[in-house]
Enzyme design. Sequence first.
Site, PDB file in Angstrom:
ATOM      1  N   HIS A 111       3.771  -8.154   7.783  1.00  0.00           N
ATOM      2  CA  HIS A 111       3.771  -7.204   6.659  1.00  0.00           C
ATOM      3  C   HIS A 111       3.954  -7.955   5.329  1.00  0.00           C
ATOM      4  O   HIS A 111       4.488  -9.066   5.314  1.00  0.00           O
ATOM      5  CB  HIS A 111       4.952  -6.231   6.785  1.00  0.00           C
ATOM      6  CG  HIS A 111       4.811  -5.210   7.858  1.00  0.00           C
ATOM      7  ND1 HIS A 111       5.720  -5.053   8.871  1.00  0.00           N
ATOM      8  CD2 HIS A 111       3.862  -4.251   8.060  1.00  0.00           C
ATOM      9  CE1 HIS A 111       5.347  -4.049   9.658  1.00  0.00           C
ATOM     10  NE2 HIS A 111       4.226  -3.547   9.196  1.00  0.00           N
ATOM     11  N   CYS A 152      13.217  -3.514   7.269  1.00  0.00           N
ATOM     12  CA  CYS A 152      12.566  -2.553   8.157  1.00  0.00           C
ATOM     13  C   CYS A 152      13.552  -1.640   8.872  1.00  0.00           C
ATOM     14  O   CYS A 152      13.158  -0.598   9.384  1.00  0.00           O
ATOM     15  CB  CYS A 152      11.674  -3.264   9.167  1.00  0.00           C
ATOM     16  SG  CYS A 152      12.494  -4.573  10.018  1.00  0.00           S
TER      17      CYS A 152
HETATM   18  C1  CIR Z   1       5.980  -3.733  14.970  1.00  0.00           C
HETATM   19  O1  CIR Z   1       5.228  -4.642  15.329  1.00  0.00           O
HETATM   20  O2  CIR Z   1       5.554  -2.719  14.424  1.00  0.00           O
HETATM   21  C2  CIR Z   1       7.458  -3.873  15.240  1.00  0.00           C
HETATM   22  N1  CIR Z   1       7.660  -4.558  16.472  1.00  0.00           N
HETATM   23  C3  CIR Z   1       8.143  -4.614  14.117  1.00  0.00           C
HETATM   24  C4  CIR Z   1       8.062  -3.870  12.808  1.00  0.00           C
HETATM   25  C5  CIR Z   1       8.825  -4.531  11.732  1.00  0.00           C
HETATM   26  N2  CIR Z   1       8.719  -3.787  10.522  1.00  0.00           N
HETATM   27  C6  CIR Z   1       8.851  -4.288   9.316  1.00  0.00           C
HETATM   28  O3  CIR Z   1       9.061  -5.482   9.160  1.00  0.00           O
HETATM   29  N3  CIR Z   1       8.717  -3.463   8.294  1.00  0.00           N
END
Ligand code: CIR
Length: 252
Positions: A159, A246
């Site tokens: 991201h 997140c």
């Molecule tokens: C994903 O791949 O969507 C989750 N395992 C990790 C998301 C992390 N989100 C973020 O950094 N905003």
Amino acid sequence: MLALTREVSAAIARCELTHAAREPIDLRRARHQHAEYERALETLGCTVRRLPAGDDLPDSVFIEDTAVVLPEVAILARPGAPSRRGEVDAVAAALEPLRPITRLVAPATLDGGDVIVIDRAIYVGLSSRTNREGIDQLRAIAAPHGYSVLPVVTSGCLHLKSAATALDGRTLLLNPQWVSKEAFAAHDHLCIDPSEPGAANTVGIDGQLIVSAGFPRTCARLEGAGFRTIRVDASELAKAEGALTCCSLLVS
Ligand code: CIR
């Protein structure tokens, strides 16, 4: 400041992975570290409200990805990973009493982790999770409230907020390997220590920062620049490709 968080799902082992190899996640340890993170948010003055994980939503702890909350409006995201779209409704219910709500619709995809709001600028990562339609729909909602919405190309990371976060209302912390400094020319920036590529993800609240204890050199740089920091161990959820921002949605 209200911080919405979400319980670590018992199904976290089935999380989405893009760059990392799958390795076992210790659920108890992940929940303990998550609680310490919530405590850090409280230390910075937030009221924490933790939502239940929901049924069969392995990644729901990463609540940031489900919405973009502006002072004027909350925008419900349409996560790029189909397995994550079921996360949005419970977050919508929590936000409904707090803000007018709008929702991105197909074919848009957008993860909140791709969105940096700094002053009246909104930088949005064009990533494997966020497409042009997602950025255009976000712009159509935010521009009438006086925001400039600026696409940013990322590479090598999941991201935009893996590569950059706002430290305060005018300064960003960047990993220049994953995002171009020039994209943020309108703002000041600091760079991470190059030996700590994941260090750009920090939570900034009123000039104080929650930082990952795994990145001591970058932390020392931030402290040298005058920022007060709280270090938390985020190593277990890092195995699910999660970082710090997140795990909360901040609602001021
Ligand atoms: C994903 O791949 O969507 C989750 N395992 C990790 C998301 C992390 N989100 C973020 O950094 N905003």
